[in-house]
Write an enzyme that holds these catalytic residues in place. Structure first.
Site, PDB file in Angstrom:
ATOM      1  N   HIS A 179      27.386 -33.136  -8.109  1.00 29.94           N
ATOM      2  CA  HIS A 179      27.928 -34.077  -7.137  1.00 29.94           C
ATOM      3  C   HIS A 179      27.268 -33.872  -5.773  1.00 29.94           C
ATOM      4  CE1 HIS A 179      30.360 -30.428  -6.450  1.00 29.94           C
ATOM      5  NE2 HIS A 179      30.354 -30.831  -5.194  1.00 29.94           N
TER       6      HIS A 179
ATOM      7  N   HIS B 203      22.805 -33.346  -0.640  1.00 25.56           N
ATOM      8  CA  HIS B 203      22.089 -32.750  -1.770  1.00 25.56           C
ATOM      9  C   HIS B 203      23.038 -32.557  -2.945  1.00 25.56           C
ATOM     10  CE1 HIS B 203      24.071 -29.324   0.153  1.00 25.56           C
ATOM     11  NE2 HIS B 203      24.028 -28.741  -1.044  1.00 25.56           N
TER      12      HIS B 203
END
Length: 273
Positions: free
Chosen positions: A129, A217
């Site tokens: 995620h 990220h």
């Protein structure tokens, strides 16, 4: 459970009269200190309070063990909590799920293989995620209002994005390090729009907003400690160069179509408009 409650009732009934005696004794002692002529003969004698029944003590044993379990690093691969577990507080954060396509999974596996000689205890991240909030805490009665507020605040359209670099991160306490794929700078603007919506909701509940200059990220592996202790600048650059070459031929494109919010063991999903 009934035997424990019965014992508790008996304990309360037996001690009530004795507590009145103790209060009286304290008053007499206070008067004696003031010099009103009262002597130790005036002080009522009182027997000691009965011990707490074992049934009552046993009622709280599970809670103590549960608190110990939540904060025991040996039960969580050595991970240490960033903040203390408090019963009634629910850890909460918002994120965008990343679907592990075949190509994405391949490059992540390759990078982990390259890192293993330097970082032997590298563990994959199961839930891929991209975070768009810090981890904050909510009390139980705020869960539903917070989820509704977040749903109303998210007015961001769905969008596509791609990963352009591999980065290394460590938490604030330097107890864990992560390897992740960073979102392209162009797509970062769209993630910032999502963050602004979430931040507005967090501010309404007096909760801390996201970092000022975030690096969006997806972390795909982690290890204990600070990565700078394991990897020198040359090794880091070799990994970056390998990834750059890979995406020249095979761009890593993904799509964000919903925001998810995990509150304790509850999961909320909100489709992007």
């Amino acid at each position: 459970m009934s035997s424990g409650l019965d014992a508790l009732r008996c304990y309360g009934d037996d001690s009530s009269d004795e507590e009145e005696d103790i209060d009286d004794a304290k008053v007499i002692k206070a008067d004696t200190c003031k010099g009103n002529g009262a002597t130790s003969n005036n002080i009522k004698s009182s027997s000691p309070l009965p011990s707490v029944p074992l049934e009552v003590l046993g009622m709280f044993k599970d809670k103590e063990e549960d608190a110990t379990t939540h904060s025991n690093p040996t039960l969580h691969d050595g991970r240490v909590r960033s903040f203390q577990h408090v019963r009634g507080n629910w850890a909460t954060f918002a994120f965008i799920q990343v679907e592990p396509t075949e190509v994405l999974q391949h490059i992540m596996d390759e990078l982990i293989t390259m890192l293993l000689p330097s970082v032997g205890d590298l563990k994959p991240v199961d839930d891929l995620h991209i975070s768009i909030s810090r981890t904050v805490t909510l009390q139980f009665h705020w869960i539903e209002p917070f989820a509704q507020s977040l749903k109303d605040a998210l007015i961001v359209p769905a969008f596509s994005y791609e990963f352009e670099d591999v980065e290394f991160y460590s938490n604030d306490e330097k107890t864990r390090s992560f390897i992740g794929l960073r979102v392209s700078r162009h797509a970062s603007d769209q993630f910032k729009c999502a963050v602004q919506c979430v931040d507005k909701c967090l501010q309404d509940f007096s909760l801390p907003i996201y970092y000022k200059n975030p690096s969006f990220h997806v972390s795909f592996a982690w290890c204990l400690g600070d990565y700078q202790q394991f990897l020198d600048s040359t090794s880091l650059q070799q990994i970056k160069d390998y990834f750059k070459k890979f995406i020249q031929d095979t761009p890593l494109v993904a799509r964000a179509s919903e925001v998810q919010c995990k509150i304790g063991n509850k999961m909320f999903s909100f489709g992007l408009r």
